[in-house]
Design a protein around this motif. Structure first.
Motif, PDB file in Angstrom:
ATOM      1  N   ASP A 139       0.826  -1.202   0.000  1.00 49.83           N
ATOM      2  CA  ASP A 139       0.000   0.000   0.000  1.00 49.83           C
ATOM      3  C   ASP A 139       0.869   1.264   0.000  1.00 49.83           C
ATOM      4  O   ASP A 139       0.580   2.237  -0.712  1.00 49.83           O
ATOM      5  CB  ASP A 139      -0.916  -0.023   1.224  1.00 49.83           C
ATOM      6  N   ARG A 140       1.943   1.234   0.772  1.00 47.39           N
ATOM      7  CA  ARG A 140       2.858   2.382   0.775  1.00 47.39           C
ATOM      8  C   ARG A 140       3.548   2.537  -0.582  1.00 47.39           C
ATOM      9  O   ARG A 140       3.749   3.648  -1.069  1.00 47.39           O
ATOM     10  CB  ARG A 140       3.900   2.217   1.884  1.00 47.39           C
ATOM     11  N   ALA A 141       3.901   1.410  -1.175  1.00 49.80           N
ATOM     12  CA  ALA A 141       4.562   1.468  -2.481  1.00 49.80           C
ATOM     13  C   ALA A 141       3.647   2.091  -3.532  1.00 49.80           C
ATOM     14  O   ALA A 141       4.112   2.805  -4.435  1.00 49.80           O
ATOM     15  CB  ALA A 141       4.987   0.071  -2.910  1.00 49.80           C
ATOM     16  N   PHE A 142       2.346   1.850  -3.415  1.00 54.67           N
ATOM     17  CA  PHE A 142       1.396   2.384  -4.394  1.00 54.67           C
ATOM     18  C   PHE A 142       1.407   3.908  -4.417  1.00 54.67           C
ATOM     19  O   PHE A 142       1.274   4.520  -5.490  1.00 54.67           O
ATOM     20  CB  PHE A 142      -0.014   1.875  -4.093  1.00 54.67           C
ATOM     21  N   ALA A 143       1.560   4.518  -3.283  1.00 50.01           N
ATOM     22  CA  ALA A 143       1.532   5.983  -3.215  1.00 50.01           C
ATOM     23  C   ALA A 143       2.554   6.599  -4.162  1.00 50.01           C
ATOM     24  O   ALA A 143       2.270   7.585  -4.856  1.00 50.01           O
ATOM     25  CB  ALA A 143       1.773   6.452  -1.778  1.00 50.01           C
ATOM     26  N   VAL A 200      -0.243  -1.691  -7.920  1.00 47.64           N
ATOM     27  CA  VAL A 200       0.735  -2.544  -7.263  1.00 47.64           C
ATOM     28  C   VAL A 200       0.185  -3.959  -7.269  1.00 47.64           C
ATOM     29  O   VAL A 200      -1.010  -4.172  -7.049  1.00 47.64           O
ATOM     30  CB  VAL A 200       0.988  -2.054  -5.824  1.00 47.64           C
ATOM     31  N   GLY A 201       1.042  -4.958  -7.541  1.00 44.07           N
ATOM     32  CA  GLY A 201       0.595  -6.335  -7.622  1.00 44.07           C
ATOM     33  C   GLY A 201       1.041  -7.169  -6.447  1.00 44.07           C
ATOM     34  O   GLY A 201       2.188  -7.081  -6.006  1.00 44.07           O
ATOM     35  N   PHE A 232      11.164  -8.749 -11.016  1.00 48.24           N
ATOM     36  CA  PHE A 232      10.798  -7.337 -10.899  1.00 48.24           C
ATOM     37  C   PHE A 232      11.794  -6.563 -10.045  1.00 48.24           C
ATOM     38  O   PHE A 232      12.069  -5.391 -10.316  1.00 48.24           O
ATOM     39  CB  PHE A 232       9.375  -7.215 -10.358  1.00 48.24           C
ATOM     40  N   GLU A 233      12.336  -7.222  -9.020  1.00 55.61           N
ATOM     41  CA  GLU A 233      13.364  -6.563  -8.211  1.00 55.61           C
ATOM     42  C   GLU A 233      14.597  -6.253  -9.064  1.00 55.61           C
ATOM     43  O   GLU A 233      15.129  -5.142  -9.034  1.00 55.61           O
ATOM     44  CB  GLU A 233      13.752  -7.457  -7.034  1.00 55.61           C
ATOM     45  N   PHE A 242      12.129  -2.264 -10.295  1.00 59.71           N
ATOM     46  CA  PHE A 242      10.854  -1.800  -9.746  1.00 59.71           C
ATOM     47  C   PHE A 242      11.038  -1.446  -8.273  1.00 59.71           C
ATOM     48  O   PHE A 242      11.853  -2.062  -7.574  1.00 59.71           O
ATOM     49  CB  PHE A 242       9.784  -2.892  -9.881  1.00 59.71           C
ATOM     50  N   PRO A 243      10.309  -0.466  -7.779  1.00 62.86           N
ATOM     51  CA  PRO A 243      10.407  -0.108  -6.357  1.00 62.86           C
ATOM     52  C   PRO A 243      10.064  -1.294  -5.467  1.00 62.86           C
ATOM     53  O   PRO A 243       9.284  -2.172  -5.849  1.00 62.86           O
ATOM     54  CB  PRO A 243       9.366   1.011  -6.202  1.00 62.86           C
ATOM     55  N   GLU A 244      10.628  -1.324  -4.301  1.00 65.63           N
ATOM     56  CA  GLU A 244      10.345  -2.397  -3.355  1.00 65.63           C
ATOM     57  C   GLU A 244       8.846  -2.478  -3.079  1.00 65.63           C
ATOM     58  O   GLU A 244       8.185  -1.472  -2.851  1.00 65.63           O
ATOM     59  CB  GLU A 244      11.103  -2.146  -2.049  1.00 65.63           C
ATOM     60  N   SER A 245       8.314  -3.691  -3.151  1.00 67.33           N
ATOM     61  CA  SER A 245       6.895  -3.994  -2.876  1.00 67.33           C
ATOM     62  C   SER A 245       5.948  -3.518  -3.976  1.00 67.33           C
ATOM     63  O   SER A 245       4.727  -3.576  -3.796  1.00 67.33           O
ATOM     64  CB  SER A 245       6.446  -3.430  -1.528  1.00 67.33           C
TER      65      SER A 245
END
Length: 454
Positions: free
Chosen positions: A31-35, A149-150, A169-170, A174-177
């Motif tokens: 959820d934080r990564a989505f922001a 975010v998946g 993806f890492e 891609f950003p973490e999470s």
């Protein structure tokens, strides 16, 4: 959670299932990564998908062998699966900006109105084992391209694949999470769906799994896409190009050792060419090489789990007891591994399992039809509606009949397949919603209307 090689029945590795606390932490981080991810420029998202495609291609043999060890896919087919994942990433790396551009709508001269496509948030994917990389990337590429975010809940027999996909993806940057895997059993899926951070769910799997997820998500008013089972008809008319029809039929039923929702399962053949088609089809099936899936010459490997093979054999036995004739195959092979031979049934009664259920393995039901009209009636005589094909030299006729087959996709003189360029999905008990193409990337977005009055 154990990974067991279906060829040798040996345990490959064991993995600790996530605790409730670890699941909660993973969803918080997603959820934080989505922001941030939702605000990332789309061209950057596209570049990262292109990076993922490159990683997949550069490591395709390694990933293919992992797939083969965990679920038994013949390794040459596993390599093709990884290459297809790279293609899917490349498609959205090239086309996402076009597919997500604002859609201008004409209203009145003194106003500007348009639809903009905005990401929803954390999207949960409940994915199956049969195409352990492709099913996940078919979801992930458009979902991430749209700014979502998946979170992947993969099948419990392919945990190694789940973690390898997360690693792709890492490595791509891609950003973490932004994409993460949850190693959990099916019993914990409801809790994830009801978590307030999860905004939508997609499922590829059985009718049972789809209905269970849809029921929970429905109570939570969360968007769902379901791609479920199939009993695809392969309709052969009197003027069919028999050589290509038979060659395709053998592949269409037995690729991935028959474990495919869009595999041709019911071969509906008009009387005029029934005997010739059946004889040539059986000959082609008997020529398939069954054996070690790590051997490049193998066409058909083991079934993914012992229980799946046993269920398939029970369907064959029930069909035989109902009156079907087993022309070739029809019983598990002796020795190690969960091997079921390519099997052909004829004289298939209307209500027996081979005609009315999804046979998820290398079992083909060949059904005689008097003419094209009866063939279409038989093709639609199913609760499923995923795919289908029609074989005829008259393309206009084939196109007309394709319009009458009740399915999400119908191919004329071609194998049923998923392709990033065209939408994929089913109707009836095969589910709803679409994956891939423009329709797929639009499933998990807010189609927001913006009106600007001058």
């Amino acid at each position: 959670m154990e990974s067991v090689n279906p060829t040798t029945e040996e345990t490959i590795d064991s993995y600790a299932e996530y605790t409730d606390g670890e699941v909660e932490t993973a969803l918080e981080e997603a959820d934080r990564a989505f922001a941030d991810w939702s605000q990332t420029e789309i061209r950057e998202r596209q570049q990262l998908l292109a990076n993922a495609a490159e990683i997949l291609r550069n490591n395709k043999q390694e990933y293919a062998e992992l797939i083969t060890r965990e679920m038994g896919k013949p390794v040459s087919q596993a390599v093709a699966e990884v290459e297809k994942c790279a293609w899917g990433c490349e498609f959205y790396a090239e086309r996402a900006i076009e597919l997500l551009q604002n859609e201008v709508i004409g209203t009145v001269p003194e106003a500007k109105a348009y639809v903009r496509y905005e990401p929803l948030g954390v999207v949960l994917a409940v994915m199956p084992w049969n195409y352990p990389f492709w099913q996940a990337f078919r979801f992930a590429a458009p979902t991430l391209a749209a700014g979502n975010v998946g979170v992947l809940k993969h099948a419990s027999n392919v945990p190694g694949c789940a973690l390898a996909i997360e690693e792709v993806f890492e490595k791509a940057g891609f950003p973490e999470s932004a994409f993460s895997s949850l190693l959990i059993g099916s019993s914990k899926v409801d809790d994830v769906i009801t978590n307030s951070r999860v905004r939508a769910v997609t499922v590829t799997g059985s009718e049972f799994a789809g209905k269970a997820v849809a029921e929970t998500a429905g109570r939570e008013l969360k968007k769902t896409v379901l791609e479920l089972g199939g009993s695809d008809p392969f309709v052969v008319l009197e003027d069919a190009p028999l050589e290509s029809a038979v060659e395709t039929a053998v592949t269409a039923r037995n690729q991935n050792s028959g474990q495919s929702c869009i595999a041709a399962k019911r071969f509906v053949v008009v009387d005029e060419v029934y005997d010739e088609f059946t004889d040539r089809f059986v000959e082609g099936v008997r020529e398939l090489e069954v054996g070690d899936p790590l051997d490049e010459s193998t066409d058909v490997g083991p079934q993914a789990r012992a229980g799946l093979m046993e269920e398939l054999h029970e369907q064959v036995e029930q069909s035989r007891e109902a009156g079907a004739t087993v022309v070739t195959g029809g019983k598990p092979l002796e020795g190690d591994g969960h091997f079921y031979p390519p099997t052909v049934l004829t004289d298939v009664p209307r209500d027996c399992p081979a005609a009315s259920e999804e046979t998820f393995g290398p079992v083909a039901a060949v059904i005689r039809a008097d003419d094209a009209e009866e063939a279409i009636e038989i093709a639609n005589r199913t609760r499923y509606g995923l795919g289908g094909s029609v074989w005829t030299e008259d393309l206009e006729r084939g196109e007309r009949l394709a319009g009458r087959i009740e399915a999400g996709c119908v191919f004329v003189n071609e194998i049923v397949k998923s392709d990033p360029r065209v939408p994929f999905g089913g109707i009836k008990d095969s589910g709803y919603g679409r994956e891939l193409s423009q329709q797929g990337i639009h499933e998990f977005v807010n189609e927001k209307t913006v009106w600007v009055q001058e």
